[in-house]
Design an enzyme around this catalytic site. Structure first.
Site, PDB file in Angstrom:
ATOM      1  CG  ASP A 182      -2.026  -1.041   1.117  1.00  0.00           C
ATOM      2  OD1 ASP A 182      -2.229  -1.550  -0.007  1.00  0.00           O
ATOM      3  OD2 ASP A 182      -2.685  -1.331   2.136  1.00  0.00           O
ATOM      4  CD  GLU A 228      -1.573  -4.586 -10.158  1.00  0.00           C
ATOM      5  OE1 GLU A 228      -1.331  -5.539 -10.879  1.00  0.00           O
ATOM      6  OE2 GLU A 228      -2.474  -4.593  -9.265  1.00  0.00           O
TER       7      GLU A 228
END
Length: 523
Positions: free
Chosen positions: A400, A427
């Protein structure tokens, strides 16, 4: 970014539309109070002017009556003197004539209540005949003003002198006199009739004036002859410097004016009138405070009522403004909450970039804008290389953190307000570039790729040892009938080609003659 400020679909906020209610309320309350004060002022001013006009009319009527009475009083005395002077100048006033003259004088005094007495003086000022039974004793009247006047003036008209005390009995009198000549016109003496000052005092008392009012009789040179209220020390003083004699009489023989009395300093409304037949002036005055006593009471009550009304309006306005302020705070809190909800609904909480909802809304707007303006619209699709390996190696928390760092690089490379960077999913990121052709899109893509590499985020699962990204670019000019899905698919196809060609590169998909041409740029 939610929507571009110049977007035709952008609606102004409620705060920009709402009128400044608090300011309007304050202005309204102030206007109401000013109107009340203005109306009160007009009403009081009109009432005050009315009271003063009524007092002026009453004063004018009073001075007219006073002037008529004074003129009658002096005229009767003058007529008596005229007849007696003619008789004396023909028959003389020797010892044989004196008993008869004395009786005649006495009868004339009895016939006129205003007369104190009639006196005949010789050319040296000694008593010759009087209306009294006993002849006064003394040095005579050669020192009196009226005797000197006739001694020095050949005029035979009646002369009214300053008030004096009678040497017969000490009573205050106003002398009316005539010159007595012999047959050759030489000065032989003076015949004088004394008018009782008490007569004028009783006459003045017959009129109703206030306790601070005044009435007076004076000579035209300002010498005070009689006055109500009677102040003995003021008899004979000069009023020549008062406004009535100095300012108003030279302009008009009668009228009224507000002035401060020289005698006692009280402000009064003076009505004045100059007699036509004699050099005399009468005046009646009412004090300003008495004239306006009723007005003062009315003004006090009116001001009290208006003050209470204004207080009520003020209290109501204060309560209303407080409620408005509370409403504004509630509205501001709601607006902040709405903005927060809008931010949550349109932005990714991890990266701070826009989400797919915002992306789709912006796509719809920019498709329409590009079609209207015939301007190019570009899209860059971005994917982090080997990100599954990164998560498996370092964990999701570090993953993250990596996503957030990449997002900052993407966002920092979008310098225009119109550019929109979003987290498309997982992503994968997307950058929407309005008014940008394929060359501009490729330049920004390369800038993003190098910015991510420059962060040197370690990635043991990547051939380069660092986190890298692959980018796909597509650009076209919307026509108004385009598909957003096809637009995204073509940018995504360029991204796929970049990843298939080895990752860490930018690829461009363009349409030339209906044939897809792929271009890529390695580090």
């Amino acid at each position: 970014m939610l929507l571009r400020p110049d977007d035709p679909h952008h609606a102004p906020s409620v705060a920009s539309k709402r009128l400044p209610l608090r300011k309007a309320a304050v202005l309204f309350i102030a206007a109401v109070c000013l109107c009340l004060c203005g109306l009160l002022y007009l009403q009081l001013e009109q009432s005050r002017s009315h009271d003063l006009r009524q007092a002026q009319i009453a004063s004018s009527n009073l001075t007219r009556a006073m002037a008529q009475q004074a003129e009658d009083t002096f005229m009767k005395a003058d007529l008596v003197l005229t007849s007696l002077v003619d008789w004396i100048q023909i028959d003389g006033f020797g010892p044989p004539q004196r008993p008869r003259l004395q009786k005649t004088f006495a009868r004339r005094v009895q016939a006129l209540n205003q007369l104190h007495g009639i006196f005949l003086f010789d050319q040296k000022g000694q008593w010759v005949v009087t209306s009294f039974d006993n002849m006064p004793r003394g040095s005579g009247v050669a020192d009196r003003e009226y005797f000197k006047f006739h001694q020095q003036n050949v005029s035979t008209v009646a002369h009214i002198g300053p008030a004096i005390r009678s040497r017969e009995n000490g009573e205050w009198i106003i002398p009316v006199s005539r010159r007595v000549n012999d047959k050759n016109g030489q000065f032989q003496g003076v015949l004088m009739a004394g008018i009782k000052m008490s007569y004028f005092d009783q006459f003045f008392k017959s009129f109703s004036i206030d306790d601070n009012g005044s009435m007076f009789l004076g000579l035209t040179d300002g010498t005070l002859l009689a006055r109500r209220p009677f102040i003995e020390s003021k008899i004979g003083t000069s009023l020549a410097r008062s406004e009535v004699f100095e300012k108003f009489l030279p302009r008009a023989p009668s009228g009224s004016a507000m002035s401060t009395s020289l005698v006692d300093g009280v402000v009064r409304l003076f009505g004045y009138r100059q007699l036509e037949a004699y050099p005399l002036v009468v005046s009646a005055a009412s004090s300003k405070d008495t004239i306006l006593a009723g007005w003062y009471e009315t003004a006090f009550h009116s001001c009290l009522i208006v003050a209470l009304v204004m207080l009520g309006v003020g209290v109501f306005g204060w309560v209303f403004i407080r409620q408005v302020r509370v409403g504004e705070r509630v509205e501001a809190d709601l607006r902040k909450a709405q903005e927060a909800l809008e931010l949550i609904a349109t932005h990714d909480s991890l990266t701070g970039l826009g989400n797919r909802r915002l992306f789709e809304r912006a796509l719809d707007i920019e498709f329409g804008r590009g079609a209207r303006q015939q301007s190019a619209l570009s899209l860059i699709m971005i994917d982090i290389d080997f990100f599954k390996r990164y998560n498996d190696t370092y964990g999701h928390v570090v993953g993250d953190h990596c996503l957030a760092q990449v997002a900052r690089s993407v966002k920092n490379c979008c310098h225009r307000k119109a550019d929109l960077a979003v987290r498309y999913g997982g992503e994968e990121f997307a950058v929407l570039l309005p008014d940008t052709d394929i060359h501009g899109a490729m330049t920004i893509a390369e800038h993003i790729r190098r910015s991510v590499m420059d962060k040197n985020i370690k990635h043991s699962g990547s051939p380069t040892g660092y986190v890298t990204v692959s980018l796909g670019c597509y650009s076209f000019v919307p026509t108004g009938h385009d598909s957003m899905e096809v637009f995204i698919q073509r940018a995504d196809a360029a991204l796929y080609q970049a990843k298939h060609s080895g990752r860490n590169r930018s690829a461009v998909l363009s349409m030339e003659g209906g044939v897809e041409v792929l271009a890529r740029s390695d580090r």
